[in-house]
Write a protein that holds these residues in place. Structure first.
Motif, PDB file in Angstrom:
ATOM      1  N   ARG A  12       0.846  -1.212   0.000  1.00 14.66           N
ATOM      2  CA  ARG A  12       0.000   0.000   0.000  1.00 14.66           C
ATOM      3  C   ARG A  12       0.875   1.253   0.000  1.00 14.66           C
ATOM      4  O   ARG A  12       0.639   2.205  -0.730  1.00 14.66           O
ATOM      5  CB  ARG A  12      -0.892  -0.030   1.241  1.00 14.66           C
ATOM      6  CG  ARG A  12      -2.315   0.230   0.873  1.00 14.66           C
ATOM      7  CD  ARG A  12      -3.292   0.067   2.004  1.00 14.66           C
ATOM      8  NE  ARG A  12      -2.726   0.014   3.330  1.00 14.66           N
ATOM      9  CZ  ARG A  12      -3.171  -0.789   4.292  1.00 14.66           C
ATOM     10  NH1 ARG A  12      -4.144  -1.614   4.065  1.00 14.66           N
ATOM     11  NH2 ARG A  12      -2.633  -0.783   5.486  1.00 14.66           N
ATOM     12  N   LEU A  13       1.910   1.206   0.837  1.00 15.90           N
ATOM     13  CA  LEU A  13       2.821   2.355   0.953  1.00 15.90           C
ATOM     14  C   LEU A  13       3.531   2.617  -0.387  1.00 15.90           C
ATOM     15  O   LEU A  13       3.638   3.763  -0.835  1.00 15.90           O
ATOM     16  CB  LEU A  13       3.851   2.054   2.053  1.00 15.90           C
ATOM     17  CG  LEU A  13       4.875   3.139   2.345  1.00 15.90           C
ATOM     18  CD1 LEU A  13       4.214   4.365   2.951  1.00 15.90           C
ATOM     19  CD2 LEU A  13       5.947   2.600   3.307  1.00 15.90           C
ATOM     20  N   ILE A  14       3.994   1.546  -1.020  1.00 14.61           N
ATOM     21  CA  ILE A  14       4.712   1.679  -2.293  1.00 14.61           C
ATOM     22  C   ILE A  14       3.781   2.262  -3.363  1.00 14.61           C
ATOM     23  O   ILE A  14       4.159   3.148  -4.133  1.00 14.61           O
ATOM     24  CB  ILE A  14       5.292   0.307  -2.729  1.00 14.61           C
ATOM     25  CG1 ILE A  14       6.412  -0.094  -1.781  1.00 14.61           C
ATOM     26  CG2 ILE A  14       5.804   0.344  -4.164  1.00 14.61           C
ATOM     27  CD1 ILE A  14       6.869  -1.538  -1.902  1.00 14.61           C
ATOM     28  N   ARG A  15       2.544   1.790  -3.368  1.00  9.81           N
ATOM     29  CA  ARG A  15       1.586   2.311  -4.356  1.00  9.81           C
ATOM     30  C   ARG A  15       1.299   3.785  -4.101  1.00  9.81           C
ATOM     31  O   ARG A  15       1.191   4.586  -5.036  1.00  9.81           O
ATOM     32  CB  ARG A  15       0.271   1.523  -4.292  1.00  9.81           C
ATOM     33  CG  ARG A  15       0.375   0.178  -4.956  1.00  9.81           C
ATOM     34  CD  ARG A  15      -0.824  -0.681  -4.611  1.00  9.81           C
ATOM     35  NE  ARG A  15      -0.633  -2.013  -5.095  1.00  9.81           N
ATOM     36  CZ  ARG A  15      -1.192  -2.489  -6.224  1.00  9.81           C
ATOM     37  NH1 ARG A  15      -1.963  -1.740  -6.953  1.00  9.81           N
ATOM     38  NH2 ARG A  15      -0.953  -3.720  -6.604  1.00  9.81           N
ATOM     39  N   LYS A  16       1.173   4.126  -2.815  1.00 10.56           N
ATOM     40  CA  LYS A  16       0.896   5.526  -2.459  1.00 10.56           C
ATOM     41  C   LYS A  16       2.072   6.406  -2.891  1.00 10.56           C
ATOM     42  O   LYS A  16       1.894   7.470  -3.479  1.00 10.56           O
ATOM     43  CB  LYS A  16       0.692   5.610  -0.938  1.00 10.56           C
ATOM     44  CG  LYS A  16       0.001   6.874  -0.497  1.00 10.56           C
ATOM     45  CD  LYS A  16      -0.321   6.827   0.977  1.00 10.56           C
ATOM     46  CE  LYS A  16       0.360   7.992   1.655  1.00 10.56           C
ATOM     47  NZ  LYS A  16       0.520   7.854   3.068  1.00 10.56           N
ATOM     48  N   ALA A  17       3.290   5.910  -2.607  1.00  9.99           N
ATOM     49  CA  ALA A  17       4.487   6.681  -2.976  1.00  9.99           C
ATOM     50  C   ALA A  17       4.559   6.867  -4.490  1.00  9.99           C
ATOM     51  O   ALA A  17       4.869   7.955  -4.990  1.00  9.99           O
ATOM     52  CB  ALA A  17       5.741   5.969  -2.472  1.00  9.99           C
ATOM     53  N   ALA A  18       4.249   5.806  -5.240  1.00 12.32           N
ATOM     54  CA  ALA A  18       4.342   5.873  -6.700  1.00 12.32           C
ATOM     55  C   ALA A  18       3.326   6.861  -7.266  1.00 12.32           C
ATOM     56  O   ALA A  18       3.580   7.497  -8.296  1.00 12.32           O
ATOM     57  CB  ALA A  18       4.128   4.483  -7.301  1.00 12.32           C
ATOM     58  N   ALA A  19       2.178   6.993  -6.568  1.00 15.16           N
ATOM     59  CA  ALA A  19       1.124   7.872  -7.086  1.00 15.16           C
ATOM     60  C   ALA A  19       1.361   9.334  -6.706  1.00 15.16           C
ATOM     61  O   ALA A  19       0.721  10.230  -7.252  1.00 15.16           O
ATOM     62  CB  ALA A  19      -0.229   7.406  -6.546  1.00 15.16           C
ATOM     63  N   SER A  20       2.268   9.587  -5.777  1.00 14.61           N
ATOM     64  CA  SER A  20       2.430  10.949  -5.270  1.00 14.61           C
ATOM     65  C   SER A  20       3.525  11.707  -6.027  1.00 14.61           C
ATOM     66  O   SER A  20       4.685  11.297  -6.028  1.00 14.61           O
ATOM     67  CB  SER A  20       2.774  10.892  -3.773  1.00 14.61           C
ATOM     68  OG  SER A  20       3.237  12.162  -3.373  1.00 14.61           O
ATOM     69  N   PRO A  21       3.173  12.848  -6.631  1.00 16.34           N
ATOM     70  CA  PRO A  21       4.187  13.602  -7.376  1.00 16.34           C
ATOM     71  C   PRO A  21       5.254  14.198  -6.471  1.00 16.34           C
ATOM     72  O   PRO A  21       6.344  14.539  -6.942  1.00 16.34           O
ATOM     73  CB  PRO A  21       3.367  14.702  -8.063  1.00 16.34           C
ATOM     74  CG  PRO A  21       2.056  14.756  -7.371  1.00 16.34           C
ATOM     75  CD  PRO A  21       1.837  13.437  -6.686  1.00 16.34           C
ATOM     76  N   ARG A  22       4.994  14.292  -5.166  1.00 12.71           N
ATOM     77  CA  ARG A  22       6.022  14.889  -4.298  1.00 12.71           C
ATOM     78  C   ARG A  22       7.065  13.860  -3.835  1.00 12.71           C
ATOM     79  O   ARG A  22       8.085  14.215  -3.257  1.00 12.71           O
ATOM     80  CB  ARG A  22       5.431  15.670  -3.121  1.00 12.71           C
ATOM     81  CG  ARG A  22       4.484  14.938  -2.195  1.00 12.71           C
ATOM     82  CD  ARG A  22       4.261  15.688  -0.911  1.00 12.71           C
ATOM     83  NE  ARG A  22       5.383  15.514   0.008  1.00 12.71           N
ATOM     84  CZ  ARG A  22       5.591  14.426   0.737  1.00 12.71           C
ATOM     85  NH1 ARG A  22       4.787  13.388   0.641  1.00 12.71           N
ATOM     86  NH2 ARG A  22       6.620  14.358   1.569  1.00 12.71           N
ATOM     87  N   VAL A  23       6.821  12.599  -4.113  1.00 10.54           N
ATOM     88  CA  VAL A  23       7.798  11.572  -3.720  1.00 10.54           C
ATOM     89  C   VAL A  23       8.790  11.352  -4.862  1.00 10.54           C
ATOM     90  O   VAL A  23       8.397  11.040  -5.989  1.00 10.54           O
ATOM     91  CB  VAL A  23       7.090  10.249  -3.344  1.00 10.54           C
ATOM     92  CG1 VAL A  23       8.119   9.149  -3.055  1.00 10.54           C
ATOM     93  CG2 VAL A  23       6.182  10.445  -2.144  1.00 10.54           C
ATOM     94  N   ILE A  24      10.066  11.532  -4.576  1.00 11.89           N
ATOM     95  CA  ILE A  24      11.122  11.301  -5.567  1.00 11.89           C
ATOM     96  C   ILE A  24      11.339   9.792  -5.663  1.00 11.89           C
ATOM     97  O   ILE A  24      11.607   9.128  -4.661  1.00 11.89           O
ATOM     98  CB  ILE A  24      12.412  12.059  -5.177  1.00 11.89           C
ATOM     99  CG1 ILE A  24      12.120  13.565  -5.187  1.00 11.89           C
ATOM    100  CG2 ILE A  24      13.570  11.700  -6.106  1.00 11.89           C
ATOM    101  CD1 ILE A  24      13.251  14.447  -4.707  1.00 11.89           C
ATOM    102  N   GLY A  25      11.190   9.262  -6.882  1.00 14.01           N
ATOM    103  CA  GLY A  25      11.128   7.799  -7.047  1.00 14.01           C
ATOM    104  C   GLY A  25      12.500   7.170  -7.251  1.00 14.01           C
ATOM    105  O   GLY A  25      12.998   7.119  -8.372  1.00 14.01           O
ATOM    106  N   LEU A  26      13.086   6.656  -6.173  1.00 12.98           N
ATOM    107  CA  LEU A  26      14.343   5.903  -6.301  1.00 12.98           C
ATOM    108  C   LEU A  26      14.085   4.405  -6.087  1.00 12.98           C
ATOM    109  O   LEU A  26      15.011   3.635  -5.870  1.00 12.98           O
ATOM    110  CB  LEU A  26      15.389   6.428  -5.316  1.00 12.98           C
ATOM    111  CG  LEU A  26      15.761   7.920  -5.455  1.00 12.98           C
ATOM    112  CD1 LEU A  26      16.829   8.317  -4.442  1.00 12.98           C
ATOM    113  CD2 LEU A  26      16.213   8.261  -6.866  1.00 12.98           C
ATOM    114  N   GLY A  27      12.806   4.032  -6.124  1.00 11.44           N
ATOM    115  CA  GLY A  27      12.445   2.615  -6.020  1.00 11.44           C
ATOM    116  C   GLY A  27      11.769   2.184  -7.313  1.00 11.44           C
ATOM    117  O   GLY A  27      11.530   3.000  -8.203  1.00 11.44           O
ATOM    118  N   GLY A  28      11.504   0.895  -7.388  1.00 10.24           N
ATOM    119  CA  GLY A  28      10.682   0.409  -8.515  1.00 10.24           C
ATOM    120  C   GLY A  28      11.456  -0.140  -9.692  1.00 10.24           C
ATOM    121  O   GLY A  28      11.047  -1.099 -10.309  1.00 10.24           O
ATOM    122  N   GLY A  29      12.577   0.508 -10.028  1.00  6.41           N
ATOM    123  CA  GLY A  29      13.392   0.004 -11.149  1.00  6.41           C
ATOM    124  C   GLY A  29      12.673   0.007 -12.490  1.00  6.41           C
ATOM    125  O   GLY A  29      12.850  -0.903 -13.296  1.00  6.41           O
TER     126      GLY A  29
END
Ligand SMILES: Cc1ncc(COP(=O)(O)O)c(C=O)c1O
Length: 370
Positions: A12-29
């Motif tokens: 849930r947290l990962i999905r929320k982070a991925a959907a948020s434009p304010r989170v800088i995405g250094l996960g996911g690959g």
């Protein structure tokens, strides 16, 4: 909702982070959207739809469309393997190819050797098939990424390669990132040296785009009929339209030139993220990757990694939990984590790593206070 179907809080947290434009995405690959050839694929789409007889919209054979199989076989031959188009089975991405290979190569409960750090969706698949994960020195079969490992970005050592060949066990060779080694070296696949027991897996996901879900599998000759039948049982065939689009694209563009661009692009991003990590978190260590999308980080303390991730997302940055890549995970050891340089705009790397450092200081402090 029963426990079995309740969403995992980390998911849930990962999905929320991925959907948020304010989170800088250094996960996911994920691959960079900037490198999707959108215009060229749109043209390939239209051309594929216009073709006489509409093969792109029609049923096809379970092994997939011939022109694409011819192209894949030729590229594997260029790397030293003896492969004909008839040996190639087009799959819905590499993930399906791994699943088919595991079903063909191993019985339930069998031990499967994996690298110390390995691709989480394959590990999850093996665990749900009740296979026992072991180290590379054991196991009656092995799953490996010999050209470029995910997460480490490194090639398998020649010593490990020689040992595996000498043990004569079935090998599931995941070549997903092989074309994205920064030096552009055409590595020799296990398929070239042990065709009678190698299940070779490839994909267009990293070098073209994952959305089309075009991957492939080459199996030992004696297992081919069984492999095609198993694929047919599951889904009849891979998507006709996606195969036609990829075939049209490959027939009309210089794929090697594309690979040269991609290697430079990702290598530059790797250098930018490495620099930011060295500067801001100097106690973290990692080897500069030989290819792929990620840095595989060794930290200098043991913290609760889930709480660290929660804090990081609250600070506005995401990363991938190291434990998900590990065959064997000891919570008392300093954490590992995976940082991706592939997806995010590199102008955000410095700020992303600063946020990560704030969350890390907090996590170390709370681990000491306990
Ligand atoms: C090592 C490795 N193998 C296979 C896959 C799955 O690729 P595909 O999109 O072709 O299913 C991935 C995707 O992240 C991967 O990292």
């Amino acid at each position: 909702m029963s426990d079995a179907t309740a969403p995992d809080p980390i998911d849930r947290l990962i999905r929320k982070a991925a959907a948020s434009p304010r989170v800088i995405g250094l996960g996911g690959g994920l691959p960079s959207e900037k490198q999707f050839p959108r215009k060229e694929l749109a043209a390939a789409f239209v051309a594929a739809l216009k073709r006489q007889g509409s093969p792109a919209l029609q049923y096809g054979w379970p092994e997939g469309q011939e022109p694409l199989r011819v192209w894949i076989a030729r590229r594997l031959r260029e790397r030293g393997a003896t492969v004909a188009a008839d040996d190639v089975i087009i799959t819905n991405g590499a993930q399906q190819a791994i699943a088919l290979a595991a079903g063909l190569a191993l019985r339930k409960g069998a031990p499967i050797a994996v690298e110390d750090a390995s691709y989480p969706a394959a590990l999850d698949l093996f665990r749900s098939r009740r296979l026992r994960l072991t180290s590379l020195s054991e196991g009656r079969a092995a799953y490996l990424m010999p050209a470029v490992n995910n997460p480490s970005g490194m090639a398998l050592s020649s010593a490990a390669r020689a040992t595996l060949l000498a043990r004569r066990v079935p090998l599931i060779e995941d070549d997903a990132y092989a074309d994205l080694n920064f030096a552009g070296r055409e590595s020799r696949p296990f398929l070239a040296d042990a065709p009678d027991r190698t299940y070779h897996v490839g994909t267009m996901s990293k070098t073209l785009c994952p959305g089309l879900r075009v991957g492939w599998l080459v199996v030992p000759h004696s297992r081919r009929q069984r492999a095609v039948k198993t694929k047919q049982d599951v889904d009849l065939q891979a998507n006709s339209l996606a195969q036609a689009v990829v075939d049209h694209y490959l027939s009309n563009h210089d794929f090697d030139a594309r690979l040269r661009v991609l290697r430079r692009f990702y290598q530059r991003r790797a250098a930018r993220l490495s620099e930011a990590v060295h500067k801001t978190l100097p106690n973290w260590t990692f080897d500069f990757p030989a290819g792929g999308f990620c840095l595989w980080i060794q930290t200098d303390a043991a913290v609760d990694e889930k709480r660290f991730l929660e804090r990081a997302v609250a600070e506005g940055v995401s990363f991938d939990l190291g434990s998900t890549f590990l065959r064997h995970h000891d919570r008392r050891e300093p954490n590992r984590l995976r940082l991706s340089f592939s997806y995010e705009d590199p102008t955000k790397f410095t700020e992303g790593v600063r946020r990560l450092a704030r969350a890390w200081r907090w996590a170390v402090k709370s681990a000491r206070a306990r």
